[in-house]
Design a protein around this motif. Sequence first.
Motif, PDB file in Angstrom:
ATOM      1  N   GLN A  45       0.948  -1.166  -0.056  1.00 12.38           N
ATOM      2  CA  GLN A  45       0.070  -0.128   0.032  1.00 12.38           C
ATOM      3  C   GLN A  45       0.798   1.399  -0.183  1.00 12.38           C
ATOM      4  O   GLN A  45       1.720   1.521   1.041  1.00 12.38           O
ATOM      5  CB  GLN A  45      -0.923  -0.065   1.102  1.00 12.38           C
ATOM      6  N   GLU A  59       3.695   0.145   2.421  1.00 19.33           N
ATOM      7  CA  GLU A  59       3.839  -0.597   3.468  1.00 19.33           C
ATOM      8  C   GLU A  59       3.614  -2.205   2.960  1.00 19.33           C
ATOM      9  O   GLU A  59       2.767  -2.230   1.913  1.00 19.33           O
ATOM     10  CB  GLU A  59       2.704  -0.300   4.392  1.00 19.33           C
ATOM     11  N   LEU A  62       0.869  -8.603   4.457  1.00 18.24           N
ATOM     12  CA  LEU A  62       0.916 -10.274   4.145  1.00 18.24           C
ATOM     13  C   LEU A  62      -0.513 -10.793   3.806  1.00 18.24           C
ATOM     14  O   LEU A  62      -1.404 -10.281   4.155  1.00 18.24           O
ATOM     15  CB  LEU A  62       1.451 -10.561   5.346  1.00 18.24           C
ATOM     16  N   ARG A  63      -0.448 -11.508   2.912  1.00 10.10           N
ATOM     17  CA  ARG A  63      -1.467 -12.072   2.300  1.00 10.10           C
ATOM     18  C   ARG A  63      -1.490 -13.669   2.125  1.00 10.10           C
ATOM     19  O   ARG A  63      -0.493 -14.132   1.908  1.00 10.10           O
ATOM     20  CB  ARG A  63      -1.969 -11.595   0.879  1.00 10.10           C
ATOM     21  N   PRO A  74      -5.233 -11.052   7.449  1.00  7.66           N
ATOM     22  CA  PRO A  74      -4.016 -11.240   8.347  1.00  7.66           C
ATOM     23  C   PRO A  74      -4.695 -11.194   9.886  1.00  7.66           C
ATOM     24  O   PRO A  74      -3.984 -11.798  10.894  1.00  7.66           O
ATOM     25  CB  PRO A  74      -3.226 -10.071   7.776  1.00  7.66           C
ATOM     26  N   ASN A 118       5.589  -4.724   9.008  1.00  7.63           N
ATOM     27  CA  ASN A 118       5.029  -5.133  10.057  1.00  7.63           C
ATOM     28  C   ASN A 118       5.971  -6.123  11.041  1.00  7.63           C
ATOM     29  O   ASN A 118       6.190  -7.083  10.415  1.00  7.63           O
ATOM     30  CB  ASN A 118       3.908  -5.410  10.273  1.00  7.63           C
ATOM     31  N   ASP A 179       3.238   1.662  15.358  1.00  9.75           N
ATOM     32  CA  ASP A 179       1.964   1.515  14.585  1.00  9.75           C
ATOM     33  C   ASP A 179       0.896   1.673  15.382  1.00  9.75           C
ATOM     34  O   ASP A 179       0.968   1.361  16.600  1.00  9.75           O
ATOM     35  CB  ASP A 179       2.150   0.057  13.892  1.00  9.75           C
ATOM     36  N   ASP A 180      -0.453   1.910  14.921  1.00  9.73           N
ATOM     37  CA  ASP A 180      -1.619   1.727  15.654  1.00  9.73           C
ATOM     38  C   ASP A 180      -1.440   2.715  16.820  1.00  9.73           C
ATOM     39  O   ASP A 180      -2.228   2.656  17.790  1.00  9.73           O
ATOM     40  CB  ASP A 180      -2.229   0.525  16.110  1.00  9.73           C
ATOM     41  N   ARG A 203      -5.960   3.946  12.456  1.00  9.78           N
ATOM     42  CA  ARG A 203      -7.294   4.041  11.735  1.00  9.78           C
ATOM     43  C   ARG A 203      -8.632   4.343  12.399  1.00  9.78           C
ATOM     44  O   ARG A 203      -9.469   5.116  11.855  1.00  9.78           O
ATOM     45  CB  ARG A 203      -7.480   2.813  10.680  1.00  9.78           C
ATOM     46  N   GLU A 236      -3.107   6.955   9.268  1.00 11.38           N
ATOM     47  CA  GLU A 236      -3.405   5.594   8.452  1.00 11.38           C
ATOM     48  C   GLU A 236      -4.881   5.732   8.316  1.00 11.38           C
ATOM     49  O   GLU A 236      -5.799   6.551   8.901  1.00 11.38           O
ATOM     50  CB  GLU A 236      -3.398   4.398   9.438  1.00 11.38           C
ATOM     51  N   GLU A 239      -9.911   7.935   4.251  1.00  9.94           N
ATOM     52  CA  GLU A 239     -10.782   7.616   3.333  1.00  9.94           C
ATOM     53  C   GLU A 239     -11.398   8.623   2.481  1.00  9.94           C
ATOM     54  O   GLU A 239     -11.950   8.258   1.152  1.00  9.94           O
ATOM     55  CB  GLU A 239     -11.818   6.572   3.585  1.00  9.94           C
ATOM     56  N   GLY A 257      -3.898   5.311   2.950  1.00  7.34           N
ATOM     57  CA  GLY A 257      -5.553   4.980   3.277  1.00  7.34           C
ATOM     58  C   GLY A 257      -6.150   4.803   1.564  1.00  7.34           C
ATOM     59  O   GLY A 257      -5.802   5.355   0.745  1.00  7.34           O
ATOM     60  N   TYR A 258      -7.438   4.227   1.704  1.00  4.62           N
ATOM     61  CA  TYR A 258      -8.173   3.991   0.353  1.00  4.62           C
ATOM     62  C   TYR A 258      -8.274   5.217  -0.296  1.00  4.62           C
ATOM     63  O   TYR A 258      -8.655   5.135  -1.704  1.00  4.62           O
ATOM     64  CB  TYR A 258      -9.441   3.396   0.727  1.00  4.62           C
ATOM     65  N   PRO A 263      -4.142  -1.343  -0.790  1.00  4.17           N
ATOM     66  CA  PRO A 263      -3.034  -2.302  -0.976  1.00  4.17           C
ATOM     67  C   PRO A 263      -3.089  -2.993  -2.442  1.00  4.17           C
ATOM     68  O   PRO A 263      -4.412  -3.333  -2.756  1.00  4.17           O
ATOM     69  CB  PRO A 263      -2.930  -3.438  -0.012  1.00  4.17           C
TER      70      PRO A 263
END
Length: 279
Positions: A45, A59, A62-63, A74, A118, A179-180, A203, A236, A239, A257-258, A263
Amino acid sequence: EVKRSGKNGYRFFSAIQSEQLLRQVKLENDLRSALSRQELSLYYQPIVEMHTGTIRGVEALLRWTHPEFGPIAPSVFVPLAEQTGIIIEIGEWVLEEACRQVRSWQLAGNPELTVAVNISIRQFNNAGFTTTVNRILKETGFDAALLELEVTESMMQNLNESMSILDELKRLGVKISIDDFGTGYSSLSVLRHLPVDYLKIDRSFTQELTTDTAAESIIKLIIDIGHTLNLEIICEGIEKEEELELLQQYGCRIGQGYYFYRPVSSEEMGLLLHRGTPA
Ligand code: C2E
Ligand code: MG
Ligand code: MG
Ligand code: MG
């Protein structure tokens, strides 16, 4: 396992509960071979400079595509990987894959592109984590200053130990992000002493920025604290344009962000960078 409850002693799992448990055990088990079966991949992303829309970094996210169940979030499988310890191996793969991929984008004409990765608590506390990071930097030829390791406040509970791990990492030249930020417990006096470079506003605050005055105050406060401590702020989950405008007013310069980008796969990310067009 049977749960004890009430005065009658035992309460048995309902059909739904045991189904969930079975699925969880299966996922846990399948996760062990996910890496070798090449079911894991990284999405990226973009992280942008708000004023210009320029992509400054990405960033790595993981998928996991499960052969039966399809994509697993995740938020579901990372905790499982933590519990079983397989996150150490997976995390090492993530770091190596992200550095290798982003290095190739740097060489293709984006020399300053950063990558944020991360880090899980098990990885962070694993002896030899710094050595692993150093080895991967060497092997991939990645510039340490362009790597951002994302940790969370909850990892800082054993403060002295965490500080010395962070110090070791900083000596390699990598950057550290929290983060967060705002969702965990960290006192200002702790924050003041942590050798970190970025605060990422969670977020959950951004989401409520335009509808909840408390969320708005918290965001303003985090930005001010960050600037006081000479930390760069990354927001983060942006939108909406309205969120972007407010954040810029408050002095936040970097966002994700979107509204800008979701991502995307490495192929799509490569194309985005090649086109070089802002959102
Ligand atoms: P995170 O590190 O906070 O990553 C940001 C999450 O927010 C990502 O979810 C991203 O897709 C999502 N997001 C970004 N912008 C927006 C937006 O505008 N709106 C909404 N609704 N969501 C947005 P994702 O990819 O599902 O990852 C969830 C969490 O899983 C991550 O949260 C991170 O803590 C963890 N995770 C992901 N990849 C890794 C990894 O390689 N290692 C470890 N240890 N954890 C990872
Ligand atoms: Mg993150
Ligand atoms: Mg995270
Ligand atoms: Mg986050």
